[in-house]
Design a protein around this motif. Structure first.
Motif, PDB file in Angstrom:
ATOM      1  N   SER A  24      14.815 -18.937   9.979  1.00  0.00           N
ATOM      2  CA  SER A  24      14.495 -17.613  10.509  1.00  0.00           C
ATOM      3  C   SER A  24      15.709 -16.691  10.513  1.00  0.00           C
ATOM      4  O   SER A  24      15.604 -15.530  10.859  1.00  0.00           O
ATOM      5  CB  SER A  24      13.936 -17.745  11.919  1.00  0.00           C
ATOM      6  OG  SER A  24      14.865 -18.422  12.724  1.00  0.00           O
ATOM      7  N   SER A  25      16.866 -17.220  10.121  1.00  0.00           N
ATOM      8  CA  SER A  25      18.040 -16.350  10.049  1.00  0.00           C
ATOM      9  C   SER A  25      18.806 -16.627   8.757  1.00  0.00           C
ATOM     10  O   SER A  25      18.446 -17.531   7.991  1.00  0.00           O
ATOM     11  CB  SER A  25      18.935 -16.567  11.267  1.00  0.00           C
ATOM     12  OG  SER A  25      19.373 -17.898  11.313  1.00  0.00           O
ATOM     13  N   ARG A  26      19.847 -15.863   8.531  1.00  0.00           N
ATOM     14  CA  ARG A  26      20.639 -15.926   7.297  1.00  0.00           C
ATOM     15  C   ARG A  26      21.001 -17.361   6.899  1.00  0.00           C
ATOM     16  O   ARG A  26      21.404 -18.163   7.718  1.00  0.00           O
ATOM     17  CB  ARG A  26      21.920 -15.135   7.502  1.00  0.00           C
ATOM     18  CG  ARG A  26      22.946 -15.304   6.392  1.00  0.00           C
ATOM     19  CD  ARG A  26      24.231 -14.568   6.716  1.00  0.00           C
ATOM     20  NE  ARG A  26      24.047 -13.132   6.572  1.00  0.00           N
ATOM     21  CZ  ARG A  26      24.754 -12.218   7.259  1.00  0.00           C
ATOM     22  NH1 ARG A  26      25.666 -12.598   8.124  1.00  0.00           N
ATOM     23  NH2 ARG A  26      24.539 -10.941   7.056  1.00  0.00           N
ATOM     24  N   VAL A  27      20.857 -17.643   5.622  1.00  0.00           N
ATOM     25  CA  VAL A  27      21.358 -18.914   5.088  1.00  0.00           C
ATOM     26  C   VAL A  27      22.456 -18.583   4.079  1.00  0.00           C
ATOM     27  O   VAL A  27      22.379 -17.588   3.363  1.00  0.00           O
ATOM     28  CB  VAL A  27      20.236 -19.784   4.484  1.00  0.00           C
ATOM     29  CG1 VAL A  27      19.456 -20.453   5.594  1.00  0.00           C
ATOM     30  CG2 VAL A  27      19.274 -18.985   3.607  1.00  0.00           C
ATOM     31  N   TRP A  28      23.483 -19.431   4.056  1.00  0.00           N
ATOM     32  CA  TRP A  28      24.703 -19.078   3.333  1.00  0.00           C
ATOM     33  C   TRP A  28      24.847 -19.755   1.970  1.00  0.00           C
ATOM     34  O   TRP A  28      25.284 -19.152   1.010  1.00  0.00           O
ATOM     35  CB  TRP A  28      25.936 -19.458   4.149  1.00  0.00           C
ATOM     36  CG  TRP A  28      26.290 -18.550   5.284  1.00  0.00           C
ATOM     37  CD1 TRP A  28      26.169 -18.832   6.614  1.00  0.00           C
ATOM     38  CD2 TRP A  28      26.857 -17.227   5.208  1.00  0.00           C
ATOM     39  NE1 TRP A  28      26.630 -17.765   7.363  1.00  0.00           N
ATOM     40  CE2 TRP A  28      27.063 -16.775   6.538  1.00  0.00           C
ATOM     41  CE3 TRP A  28      27.227 -16.401   4.153  1.00  0.00           C
ATOM     42  CZ2 TRP A  28      27.608 -15.523   6.818  1.00  0.00           C
ATOM     43  CZ3 TRP A  28      27.774 -15.155   4.432  1.00  0.00           C
ATOM     44  CH2 TRP A  28      27.956 -14.719   5.762  1.00  0.00           C
ATOM     45  N   GLN A  29      24.544 -21.033   1.919  1.00  0.00           N
ATOM     46  CA  GLN A  29      24.853 -21.765   0.685  1.00  0.00           C
ATOM     47  C   GLN A  29      23.936 -22.970   0.563  1.00  0.00           C
ATOM     48  O   GLN A  29      23.620 -23.610   1.570  1.00  0.00           O
ATOM     49  CB  GLN A  29      26.321 -22.249   0.724  1.00  0.00           C
ATOM     50  CG  GLN A  29      26.773 -22.914  -0.561  1.00  0.00           C
ATOM     51  CD  GLN A  29      28.047 -23.728  -0.411  1.00  0.00           C
ATOM     52  OE1 GLN A  29      28.608 -23.841   0.672  1.00  0.00           O
ATOM     53  NE2 GLN A  29      28.495 -24.315  -1.494  1.00  0.00           N
ATOM     54  N   SER A  30      23.512 -23.288  -0.659  1.00  0.00           N
ATOM     55  CA  SER A  30      22.707 -24.485  -0.889  1.00  0.00           C
ATOM     56  C   SER A  30      23.370 -25.304  -1.984  1.00  0.00           C
ATOM     57  O   SER A  30      23.674 -24.787  -3.052  1.00  0.00           O
ATOM     58  CB  SER A  30      21.291 -24.118  -1.329  1.00  0.00           C
ATOM     59  OG  SER A  30      20.645 -23.391  -0.321  1.00  0.00           O
ATOM     60  N   THR A  31      23.582 -26.590  -1.692  1.00  0.00           N
ATOM     61  CA  THR A  31      24.280 -27.446  -2.643  1.00  0.00           C
ATOM     62  C   THR A  31      23.395 -28.622  -3.026  1.00  0.00           C
ATOM     63  O   THR A  31      22.994 -29.401  -2.153  1.00  0.00           O
ATOM     64  CB  THR A  31      25.599 -27.974  -2.031  1.00  0.00           C
ATOM     65  OG1 THR A  31      26.333 -26.858  -1.527  1.00  0.00           O
ATOM     66  CG2 THR A  31      26.431 -28.697  -3.058  1.00  0.00           C
ATOM     67  N   PRO A  32      23.090 -28.768  -4.314  1.00  0.00           N
ATOM     68  CA  PRO A  32      22.276 -29.913  -4.734  1.00  0.00           C
ATOM     69  C   PRO A  32      23.054 -31.220  -4.614  1.00  0.00           C
ATOM     70  O   PRO A  32      24.275 -31.251  -4.827  1.00  0.00           O
ATOM     71  CB  PRO A  32      21.963 -29.625  -6.208  1.00  0.00           C
ATOM     72  CG  PRO A  32      22.561 -28.305  -6.536  1.00  0.00           C
ATOM     73  CD  PRO A  32      23.494 -27.911  -5.438  1.00  0.00           C
ATOM     74  N   HIS A  33      22.349 -32.297  -4.267  1.00  0.00           N
ATOM     75  CA  HIS A  33      22.945 -33.629  -4.212  1.00  0.00           C
ATOM     76  C   HIS A  33      23.358 -34.030  -5.628  1.00  0.00           C
ATOM     77  O   HIS A  33      22.673 -33.691  -6.585  1.00  0.00           O
ATOM     78  CB  HIS A  33      21.889 -34.591  -3.652  1.00  0.00           C
ATOM     79  CG  HIS A  33      22.426 -35.939  -3.285  1.00  0.00           C
ATOM     80  ND1 HIS A  33      22.709 -36.907  -4.226  1.00  0.00           N
ATOM     81  CD2 HIS A  33      22.720 -36.488  -2.074  1.00  0.00           C
ATOM     82  CE1 HIS A  33      23.156 -38.007  -3.594  1.00  0.00           C
ATOM     83  NE2 HIS A  33      23.181 -37.766  -2.292  1.00  0.00           N
ATOM     84  N   PRO A  34      24.482 -34.764  -5.764  1.00  0.00           N
ATOM     85  CA  PRO A  34      24.931 -35.110  -7.116  1.00  0.00           C
ATOM     86  C   PRO A  34      23.947 -35.997  -7.886  1.00  0.00           C
ATOM     87  O   PRO A  34      23.928 -35.953  -9.121  1.00  0.00           O
ATOM     88  CB  PRO A  34      26.269 -35.817  -6.895  1.00  0.00           C
ATOM     89  CG  PRO A  34      26.364 -36.104  -5.436  1.00  0.00           C
ATOM     90  CD  PRO A  34      25.445 -35.150  -4.735  1.00  0.00           C
ATOM     91  N   THR A  35      23.151 -36.804  -7.196  1.00  0.00           N
ATOM     92  CA  THR A  35      22.239 -37.688  -7.930  1.00  0.00           C
ATOM     93  C   THR A  35      20.788 -37.598  -7.460  1.00  0.00           C
ATOM     94  O   THR A  35      19.877 -37.782  -8.257  1.00  0.00           O
ATOM     95  CB  THR A  35      22.684 -39.172  -7.821  1.00  0.00           C
ATOM     96  OG1 THR A  35      22.873 -39.488  -6.441  1.00  0.00           O
ATOM     97  CG2 THR A  35      23.974 -39.415  -8.576  1.00  0.00           C
ATOM     98  N   LEU A  36      20.560 -37.347  -6.180  1.00  0.00           N
ATOM     99  CA  LEU A  36      19.186 -37.324  -5.671  1.00  0.00           C
ATOM    100  C   LEU A  36      18.569 -35.930  -5.796  1.00  0.00           C
ATOM    101  O   LEU A  36      19.293 -34.941  -5.784  1.00  0.00           O
ATOM    102  CB  LEU A  36      19.175 -37.747  -4.188  1.00  0.00           C
ATOM    103  CG  LEU A  36      19.720 -39.134  -3.888  1.00  0.00           C
ATOM    104  CD1 LEU A  36      19.808 -39.359  -2.382  1.00  0.00           C
ATOM    105  CD2 LEU A  36      18.849 -40.202  -4.528  1.00  0.00           C
ATOM    106  N   PRO A  37      17.232 -35.848  -5.878  1.00  0.00           N
ATOM    107  CA  PRO A  37      16.590 -34.532  -6.010  1.00  0.00           C
ATOM    108  C   PRO A  37      16.435 -33.839  -4.666  1.00  0.00           C
ATOM    109  O   PRO A  37      15.337 -33.491  -4.237  1.00  0.00           O
ATOM    110  CB  PRO A  37      15.233 -34.870  -6.630  1.00  0.00           C
ATOM    111  CG  PRO A  37      14.934 -36.239  -6.137  1.00  0.00           C
ATOM    112  CD  PRO A  37      16.259 -36.952  -5.977  1.00  0.00           C
ATOM    113  N   ILE A  38      17.548 -33.646  -3.985  1.00  0.00           N
ATOM    114  CA  ILE A  38      17.544 -32.967  -2.691  1.00  0.00           C
ATOM    115  C   ILE A  38      18.651 -31.922  -2.682  1.00  0.00           C
ATOM    116  O   ILE A  38      19.570 -31.972  -3.501  1.00  0.00           O
ATOM    117  CB  ILE A  38      17.735 -33.956  -1.510  1.00  0.00           C
ATOM    118  CG1 ILE A  38      19.043 -34.736  -1.655  1.00  0.00           C
ATOM    119  CG2 ILE A  38      16.551 -34.907  -1.414  1.00  0.00           C
ATOM    120  CD1 ILE A  38      19.369 -35.645  -0.473  1.00  0.00           C
TER     121      ILE A  38
END
Lengths: 437, 196
Positions: A24-38
């Motif tokens: 519901s508020s600002r999100v700054w950064q999203s980093t993919p896992h190096p091996t898992l699909p998350i």
């Protein structure tokens, strides 16, 4: 507005999913896992949200660790049996979190169940557990990054410093360097994809590079060129001349072959994004073959052999109208994506300049890497915009953009990537590139 | 806060401040604009529902999104209290109508408008210029629809360290962090308490 030599956009950026539920508020950064699909998202509500890139739903909410906004997240690479996440917060501390991952990681990646909600029955044991806290910075952490080997963690802060931590054993971190070269907030840190070479970008408009020299981490280069704050810095993937458009060596000129060899000797390049609305590419001058005698500039200043020369390789076509907050380099295709305050996503690719007639420079002698130095016009490649998307997060700013492996059931090939954007509207959006012809 | 930088600032009379609400007053807006259609524009309805589109508006009606004007921006920020003096930024002439500009979207494909506010600190070394600028930025971020980008700057030549202050005010990350600082938020809350 666009120069005539640019090809029309035959590729479009199409929405694939919005990760659900959004913050519901600002999100700054999203980093993919190096091996898992998350993917882990750093949120201003002091949480980290871990979403599935298969079902696009929330798997875990990491709460209770930080007292202020979480600004940055980084997964430790090369770990087996568990996932290790580092979080950097405006509360000046770094958190380390762990979660046991059952089974082999490869198996997880390919045989992961696709049904919705299959993770929701998990009990606390399966949650991310707070592991330890790294204190030392005096003010907000802005960015953090694990080195490709997982040996080092770099952190940076408004306190103008960059710290390098080494994990000696689980939860035993030692500060091995405190680098205080910048004259302003350090906005971003990033590691070279092949070497233990660290880059940092700053409010002082510069980028600095560091490496270890006889047990001491020292600055080895300073990049000065942006006119305003440098928000993001990221190295090119390893061995890209073997993967991107340069991999096709048939039918290219001798000059182009020489150019590719030069690029290979330079190693991965560096991309930077700035408040001055530009995205720039920087290239290292190869160490061997740099013969100072035949250039007009004797290298009197370079007393330390460890110093490196980085110079401007290209300025990408300028399509942003406001600060560019983030830029990401595809490790598969070599394409670059950028995003920022104007809410636009722009995708660029590099190609051979068609205008260069073959063999023009061959007269002046065979190989002269110096000729290309610092002069953009002599570059044999050019960057063109392949796609752009306005208002990707409605009217909101985009704080971060990155590439991730596509993992949903619509995936069209093993190598297909998605673009993930993180915005002030609290949403994390997933995009695909569609060829339209 | 140790020394009041300017103990005797020039104070404008309230009736001299630019306004469209006192229509009977002989004082007209002094921004050089025509002002002819201003009274036809509703004052605050768009602030509450930024996404409402006029039902009959066609795509070619470019003006349909430009529904907030400089006077409304002025009204939003002129009532902010100065952190030092018990006076409003409007009456201290820290914010002035001619120093407010609204820039339309840079491209027909974009819906982002930019509000540029140049503030005039009461004296050239006013140490609270950053706080005042932050108050203006925060007020506008809270009151305007999110399609507005807000650039608050120190008016050129009016402040000894204007470039440094401008850089800070333009840095969203610093602004975000500042808003999580309890002490600073206390000051800002007090400044903004006089707004409506």
């Amino acid at each position: 507005m666009s120069p005539p030599q640019e090809e029309p956009c035959t590729t479009t950026i199409q929405p694939l999913a919005t990760l659900s539920p959004p913050s519901s508020s600002r999100v700054w950064q999203s980093t993919p896992h190096p091996t898992l699909p998350i993917i882990a998202t750093a949120c201003s509500d002091r949480t980290v949200r871990v979403y599935s890139l298969t079902s696009f739903t929330l798997l875990h909410s990491i709460t209770g660790g930080h007292k202020r906004s979480i600004r940055a997240v980084s997964w430790k690479p090369g770990v087996t049996g568990q996932s290790v996440l580092a979080t950097g917060s405006f509360d000046a501390s770094v958190g380390i979190w762990r979660r046991a991952e059952g089974g082999g990681q490869e198996e997880d990646y390919t045989h992961r169940r696709r049904g919705d909600g299959d993770e929701e029955e998990e009990d606390d044991e399966d949650d991310y557990q707070f592991s330890c806290i790294l204190d030392g910075h005096e003010s907000e952490i802005k960015s953090l990054s694990w080195s490709p080997s997982g040996q080092y963690l770099a952190t940076c802060s408004r306190d103008k410093s960059v710290w390098v931590w080494e994990e000696l054993e689980d939860d035993n971190f030692e500060t091995i360097a405190v680098l205080q070269e910048h004259e302003g907030d350090v906005k971003c840190v990033a590691w070279h994809s092949e070497e233990d070479l660290l880059a940092s970008a700053s409010y002082d408009d510069t980028v600095r590079l560091y490496r270890e020299d006889a047990d001491d981490w020292v600055q080895v280069a300073m990049i000065d060129g942006h006119k305003k704050t440098v928000w993001w810095v990221e190295f090119e993937g390893s061995g890209m001349p073997m993967r991107d458009f340069r991999a096709e060596r048939e039918g290219i000129s001798e000059e182009q072959k020489g150019y590719v060899e030069l690029m290979e000797r330079s190693g991965p390049r560096l991309a930077t994004a700035s408040d001055d609305c530009t995205v720039r590419i920087w290239r290292r001058k190869p160490r061997e073959g740099a013969a100072p005698s035949n250039s007009g500039m004797p290298s009197i200043i370079r007393s330390v052999a460890i110093d490196e020369d980085w110079y401007l390789d290209a300025i990408l076509p300028q399509r942003h109208e406001r600060a560019v907050y983030s830029v990401s380099w595809s490790r598969k295709s070599g394409m670059i994506v950028s995003a920022g305050s104007d809410g636009k996503i722009v995708v660029y690719k590099e190609r051979w300049k068609s205008a260069v007639p073959n063999g023009v420079k061959a007269e002046d002698g065979t190989e002269n890497p110096e000729a290309m130095q610092g002069v953009e016009d002599s570059a044999l490649t050019e960057w063109v915009v392949v796609a752009e998307m306005y208002s990707a997060h409605d009217v909101f700013e985009i704080n971060h953009v990155c590439w991730a492996m596509r993992s949903d059931k619509g995936r069209r090939s093993e190598d297909e990537e998605v673009i993930v954007t993180t915005g002030d509207d609290g949403e994390v959006k997933v995009w695909v590139l569609e060829k339209s012809s | 806060m140790d020394d009041k930088d300017n103990a005797n600032p020039t104070i404008l009379n309230a009736s001299d401040l630019p306004s469209r609400r006192r229509e009977s007053s002989v004082k007209q807006r002094d921004d050089g604009g025509t002002g002819l259609f201003d009274n036809l524009v509703p004052h605050h309805i768009y602030l509450r529902d930024p996404f409402e589109q006029p039902l009959s508006a066609s795509d070619s009606d470019d003006d349909s999104v430009e529904d907030i004007d400089e006077q409304e921006i002025y009204d939003l920020i002129s009532s902010i209290s100065d952190p030092e003096h018990p006076l409003s930024l409007g009456s201290l002439a820290v914010v002035n109508l001619p120093d407010i500009r609204i820039l339309p979207p840079p491209s027909p494909l974009s819906s982002i408008s930019t509000v540029v506010v140049e503030i005039t600190p009461t004296i050239t070394h006013c140490s609270l210029a950053t706080v005042i600028g932050l108050g203006v930025r925060v007020r506008l971020e809270q009151a305007l629809p999110p399609r507005f980008r807000i650039d608050v700057r120190i008016k050129k030549g009016t402040h000894s360290t204007d470039e440094a202050v401008n850089k800070q005010l333009g840095d969203k990350e610093r602004v975000a962090a500042a808003l999580e600082n309890g002490t600073l938020m206390g000051v800002l809350r007090k400044m903004l308490s006089t707004c409506e």
